[in-house]
Design a protein around this motif. Structure first.
Motif, short mmCIF file in Angstrom:
data_model
loop_
_atom_site.label_atom_id
_atom_site.label_comp_id
_atom_site.label_asym_id
_atom_site.label_seq_id
_atom_site.Cartn_x
_atom_site.Cartn_y
_atom_site.Cartn_z
N UNK A 173 0.85 -1.19 0.00
CA UNK A 173 0.00 0.00 0.00
C UNK A 173 0.89 1.24 0.00
N UNK A 174 0.58 2.17 -0.88
CA UNK A 174 1.39 3.39 -1.00
C UNK A 174 0.89 4.47 -0.04
N UNK A 175 1.84 5.13 0.61
CA UNK A 175 1.54 6.22 1.54
C UNK A 175 2.39 7.45 1.19
N UNK A 176 1.84 8.61 1.48
CA UNK A 176 2.56 9.87 1.28
C UNK A 176 2.87 10.47 2.66
N UNK A 177 4.15 10.56 2.99
CA UNK A 177 4.57 11.17 4.25
C UNK A 177 4.82 12.65 3.96
N UNK A 178 3.87 13.48 4.34
CA UNK A 178 3.87 14.91 3.99
C UNK A 178 4.53 15.69 5.12
N UNK A 179 5.66 16.34 4.82
CA UNK A 179 6.48 16.93 5.87
C UNK A 179 6.61 18.44 5.72
#
Length: 360
Positions: free
Chosen positions: A58-64
């Protein structure tokens, strides 16, 4: 400007490396990719960087978002903006705020706003897709320690003592300056520092403490005694004899002498008698003090500890708990006791419970 820009870019690089290290420690996370700035999409450019990861396919976006300061007020604004920005990346976006250091209050703010966090001192809380990481570090950057200590230096302390003695009052700057005896500019510096830490607020009516207990806790933890020469004496006076002599000295000193620490607590919130006496005094009062208290210098076996003050700010808010007896104020007495060993800490908490409970 170039130096500032370069510093911010270096901080962003440090933040990316810190995020990568944390994520690489999780076995189910794979394919960690942080696009270069030139490869980012228009949406990704709205935040400082995005780490793309996979967990069990599963793809996740770690938004920093990266901030150079972790002051609670700055953190609150940044967390709100980051949370709003992350929603544009879809349901599998994880907003993480990264700073050099986040105080306990700042970390609490992030949790309240449902934003994950990581600082370069090792504090971290990240949770998604069954992954839960929470770490706490006892270390603080030296610059943070210096900032806190500067807030509690003698001139600033004069302001804080006034605020803590009237925690529900809203102050005009001129009134606070007059009451504390410091300049308008210094009042502005102190109140701004309190606002940045979300310990105070300002509106059209003036400035008011919002978290007096947090101010007192942090002052206690970063306390430095009033600067001055500490002289140890021996006196034959004790009990009622010392009390009568102290009353005579206080009367003649006209505000230049006050009982302190355990000697003050004995009148404010008795906890346990100690054999030593503690006094704060202006230097010009020392001949009177030595004569009236029959004080002789003592290399050892002393029972009278006198601090000859460099700055007499601690004498501005002394109180008279008994006729003829003058002691340091409640806040100053609490701080002095809190750094006086285990018995002192117990006496300090007793004083706080009995006389300072409204600061919690």
């Amino acid at each position: 400007m170039l130096k500032t820009h370069n510093s911010l870019k270096a901080l962003e690089v440090d933040a990316q490396q810190a995020i990568r290290r944390v994520l690489e420690d999780i076995p189910i996370i794979s394919d960690i990719h942080i696009p270069a700035e030139t490869q980012r999409t228009e949406l990704e450019r709205e935040v400082d960087f995005v780490a793309q990861v996979n967990t069990r396919g599963i793809s996740w976006m770690i938004v920093c978002e990266v901030k150079s300061t972790g002051q609670p007020r700055i953190v609150r604004d940044a967390a709100l903006n980051l949370r709003a920005a992350a929603t544009q990346f879809g349901p599998r976006a994880v907003p993480i705020l990264v700073t050099p250091y986040l105080s306990r209050d700042a970390r609490k703010t992030c949790r309240e706003l449902a934003v994950h966090y990581l600082d370069l001192e090792g504090n971290c809380r990240i949770a998604f897709d069954g992954i839960y990481i929470e770490r706490e570090s006892l270390s603080r950057p030296q610059v943070i320690k210096r900032e806190l200590r500067s807030l509690f230096k003698p001139k600033s302390a004069q302001v804080l003592r006034v605020l803590l003695l009237h925690p529900n009052r809203t102050w005009k700057v001129t009134d606070l300056a007059q009451e504390s005896g410091v300049s308008l500019g210094h009042i502005s510096n102190v109140t701004s520092a309190l606002i940045d830490r979300e310990w105070g607020s300002r509106d059209e009516d003036g400035f008011k403490l919002t978290k007096p207990g947090a101010v007192l806790d942090n002052w206690r933890d970063n306390y430095e005694p009033p600067p001055g020469e500490v002289i140890r004496y021996y006196t034959l006076l004790h009990g009622k004899g010392f009390e009568r002599a102290a009353q005579q000295l206080i009367d003649e000193a006209q505000g230049g002498v006050a009982l302190a620490s355990f000697s003050a607590a004995e009148w404010l919130a008795p906890y346990g008698r100690v054999s030593n006496h503690y006094v704060y005094a202006r230097r010009e009062m020392m001949p009177f003090l030595q004569s009236i208290l029959r004080a002789e210098p003592a290399a050892k076996g002393d029972n009278l500890v006198v601090t000859v003050l460099d700055n007499d700010g601690v004498l501005r808010d002394t109180i008279e708990p008994h006729s003829g007896i003058r002691t340091t104020g409640l806040v100053q007495t609490y701080l002095d006791l809190a750094q006086a060993g285990e018995r002192g800490r117990e006496a300090a908490e007793h004083l706080r419970t009995e006389r300072l409970s409204w600061l919690s």
